[in-house]
Motif scaffolding. Structure first.
Motif, short mmCIF file in Angstrom:
data_model
loop_
_atom_site.label_atom_id
_atom_site.label_comp_id
_atom_site.label_asym_id
_atom_site.label_seq_id
_atom_site.Cartn_x
_atom_site.Cartn_y
_atom_site.Cartn_z
N ARG A 43 -5.43 -17.70 -26.50
CA ARG A 43 -4.63 -16.53 -26.01
C ARG A 43 -4.65 -15.44 -27.29
NH1 ARG A 43 1.36 -15.73 -24.13
NH2 ARG A 43 0.95 -14.46 -22.15
N ALA A 44 -4.98 -14.07 -27.06
CA ALA A 44 -5.11 -13.24 -28.09
C ALA A 44 -4.23 -12.28 -28.02
CB ALA A 44 -6.31 -12.75 -28.60
N LEU A 45 -3.44 -11.46 -29.06
CA LEU A 45 -2.81 -10.27 -28.99
C LEU A 45 -3.03 -9.31 -29.75
CD1 LEU A 45 -0.08 -8.73 -27.83
CD2 LEU A 45 1.15 -10.15 -29.91
N ASP A 46 -3.54 -8.08 -29.20
CA ASP A 46 -3.88 -6.92 -30.18
C ASP A 46 -2.65 -5.96 -30.13
OD1 ASP A 46 -4.81 -4.74 -31.25
OD2 ASP A 46 -6.45 -4.16 -29.71
N VAL A 47 -1.96 -5.93 -31.39
CA VAL A 47 -0.56 -4.72 -31.58
C VAL A 47 -1.31 -3.90 -31.99
CG1 VAL A 47 1.38 -4.68 -33.04
CG2 VAL A 47 0.69 -7.01 -32.02
N GLY A 48 -0.72 -2.71 -31.06
CA GLY A 48 -0.73 -1.35 -31.41
C GLY A 48 -2.58 -1.13 -30.63
N ALA A 59 -11.73 -9.64 -25.45
CA ALA A 59 -11.88 -10.27 -24.37
C ALA A 59 -13.23 -10.88 -23.76
CB ALA A 59 -11.24 -9.07 -23.25
N ALA A 60 -14.28 -10.45 -24.67
CA ALA A 60 -15.75 -10.55 -24.35
C ALA A 60 -16.16 -11.97 -24.95
CB ALA A 60 -16.60 -9.55 -24.58
N GLN A 61 -15.13 -12.41 -25.97
CA GLN A 61 -15.56 -13.65 -26.68
C GLN A 61 -15.50 -15.02 -25.54
OE1 GLN A 61 -14.47 -14.33 -30.62
NE2 GLN A 61 -14.87 -12.20 -31.27
N PRO A 62 -16.37 -15.84 -25.53
CA PRO A 62 -16.11 -16.93 -24.54
C PRO A 62 -14.95 -17.87 -24.42
CG PRO A 62 -18.01 -17.32 -26.21
CD PRO A 62 -17.45 -15.85 -26.47
N GLU A 63 -14.46 -18.18 -25.49
CA GLU A 63 -13.60 -19.05 -25.69
C GLU A 63 -12.19 -18.45 -25.58
OE1 GLU A 63 -14.30 -22.79 -27.96
OE2 GLU A 63 -15.38 -21.44 -29.15
N THR A 65 -9.14 -17.01 -23.47
CA THR A 65 -8.61 -17.15 -22.25
C THR A 65 -7.73 -16.10 -21.62
OG1 THR A 65 -6.62 -18.26 -22.94
CG2 THR A 65 -8.48 -19.80 -22.52
N GLU A 66 -7.22 -15.10 -22.53
CA GLU A 66 -6.32 -14.02 -22.22
C GLU A 66 -6.08 -13.23 -23.29
OE1 GLU A 66 -2.54 -13.19 -19.68
OE2 GLU A 66 -2.10 -14.55 -21.23
N VAL A 67 -6.20 -11.90 -22.99
CA VAL A 67 -5.84 -10.92 -24.10
C VAL A 67 -4.90 -10.04 -23.79
CG1 VAL A 67 -6.81 -8.93 -25.64
CG2 VAL A 67 -8.20 -10.86 -24.91
N LEU A 68 -3.75 -10.09 -24.81
CA LEU A 68 -2.60 -9.20 -24.27
C LEU A 68 -2.79 -7.81 -25.30
CD1 LEU A 68 0.63 -11.35 -24.77
CD2 LEU A 68 -1.08 -11.16 -22.53
N ALA A 69 -2.58 -6.65 -24.53
CA ALA A 69 -2.84 -5.20 -25.23
C ALA A 69 -1.74 -4.64 -25.30
CB ALA A 69 -3.99 -4.65 -24.65
N LEU A 70 -1.00 -4.66 -26.44
CA LEU A 70 0.37 -4.10 -26.66
C LEU A 70 0.26 -2.74 -27.58
CD1 LEU A 70 3.68 -5.96 -27.86
CD2 LEU A 70 2.98 -4.02 -29.13
N ASP A 71 0.99 -1.63 -27.06
CA ASP A 71 1.22 -0.54 -27.44
C ASP A 71 2.31 0.45 -27.19
OD1 ASP A 71 -1.38 1.32 -29.16
OD2 ASP A 71 0.26 2.72 -28.23
N ILE A 72 2.78 1.34 -28.00
CA ILE A 72 4.02 1.88 -27.78
C ILE A 72 3.67 3.16 -26.61
CG2 ILE A 72 3.97 3.70 -29.69
CD1 ILE A 72 6.84 2.98 -30.25
N ALA A 73 2.56 3.41 -26.63
CA ALA A 73 2.31 4.77 -25.84
C ALA A 73 1.76 4.43 -24.52
CB ALA A 73 1.43 5.88 -26.57
N ARG A 74 2.24 4.72 -23.44
CA ARG A 74 1.82 4.27 -22.12
C ARG A 74 0.29 5.01 -21.97
NH1 ARG A 74 3.51 2.00 -17.71
NH2 ARG A 74 5.63 1.77 -18.63
N PRO A 75 0.12 6.05 -22.20
CA PRO A 75 -1.17 6.84 -21.89
C PRO A 75 -2.23 6.06 -22.72
CG PRO A 75 0.14 8.44 -22.27
CD PRO A 75 0.94 7.22 -22.76
N MET A 76 -2.05 5.51 -23.69
CA MET A 76 -3.03 4.74 -24.40
C MET A 76 -3.08 3.37 -23.65
SD MET A 76 -4.34 5.84 -27.31
CE MET A 76 -3.71 6.81 -28.66
#
Length: 256
Positions: A43-48, A59-63, A65-76
């Motif tokens: 499980r990976a998390l991208d902050v900002g 997310a394209a890496q085969p191993e 399982t899930e990527v969380l994408a966190l940002d303070i700006a909703r349009p991003m």
């Protein structure tokens, strides 16, 4: 009414979401460097996460399982999920992440943490959300960033309207203070070049980074000051144009 700092930053980056990818060339170069050598698992998390390029690569890496994408700006985040529908998007501050403790195997962040009002709070959150032996890799602009622009502004006025950046040493000390281990760290200068000061400042605005230039100070872009800044920047001109410099700390470590 004065808007709180984090809300103001969210609004600026939200307004810039549509133009961000076309202008943020140094940021994309930094993201590519951050990815080099990463073999992500679990499980990976991208902050900002911005518009989601880095999160999409993970997310394209085969191993993974899930990527969380966190940002303070909703349009991003809206841009991110349009480009990469598999991402789980979260609107939140990096210093208060609504993510379960010990649930993240890899946390990455590119060109986002310089906006934090409290790096200590982020470091505490980083330790909390990482699983045991979970890894992190952060790319953060540090002291030296905007060096030429800052020096030019100092010739125009005594207190230049440019925010200060933490040193690479301060970042390392903060992470160590929160019981995180550092494996590698290095600072690399990245440059973008512009034909004029006006174009440089417009580019800053198009990526939302004009918060760095303290825009809430009224009158700072008056004609006289702009002309003075243009003159002060000329000694830094190169054959490629006027430099916009980012000194980027790439730091890798883990939670023991």
């Amino acid at each position: 009414m004065v808007m709180p700092e984090q809300a103001r930053i969210a609004q600026r980056f939200g307004d810039a979401a549509h133009a961000y990818d076309a202008e943020a060339l140094a940021q994309r170069h930094s993201a590519a460097a951050l990815l080099t050598g990463i073999r992500a698992k679990g499980r990976a998390l991208d902050v900002g996460c911005g518009t989601g390029w880095l999160a999409g690569q993970l997310a394209a890496q085969p191993e993974v399982t899930e990527v969380l994408a966190l940002d303070i700006a909703r349009p991003m985040l809206q841009s991110a999920v349009r480009m990469h529908p598999s991402l789980r998007c979260i609107q939140a501050d990096a210093a208060a992440m609504p993510v379960a403790s010990g649930s993240i195997d890899l946390l990455v962040s590119n060109f986002a943490l310089q906006w934090l009002s409290s790096p200590d709070r982020f470091a505490s959150e980083l330790y909390r959300v990482l699983a045991a032996q979970g890894c992190f890799r952060l790319a953060v602009p540090v002291a030296g960033t905007l060096g030429e622009l800052s020096a030019a502004w100092e010739r125009v006025e005594e207190n230049p309207p440019i925010n200060r950046f933490l040193s690479s040493g301060a970042w390392a000390e903060t992470l160590l203070r929160h019981n995180l281990k550092i494996q590698t760290q290095a600072v690399t200068p990245l440059f973008q070049y512009y034909p004029t000061v006006r174009e440089l400042l417009r580019a800053f605005k198009r990526i939302g980074a004009n918060e760095t230039l303290s825009p809430r100070r009224s009158g700072m872009w008056g004609k006289g000051k702009l002309q003075a800044l243009e003159s002060a920047m000329e000694p830094y001109r190169t054959p490629a144009g006027l430099p916009l410099r980012y000194d980027v700390l790439l730091i890798t470590g883990y939670k023991p």
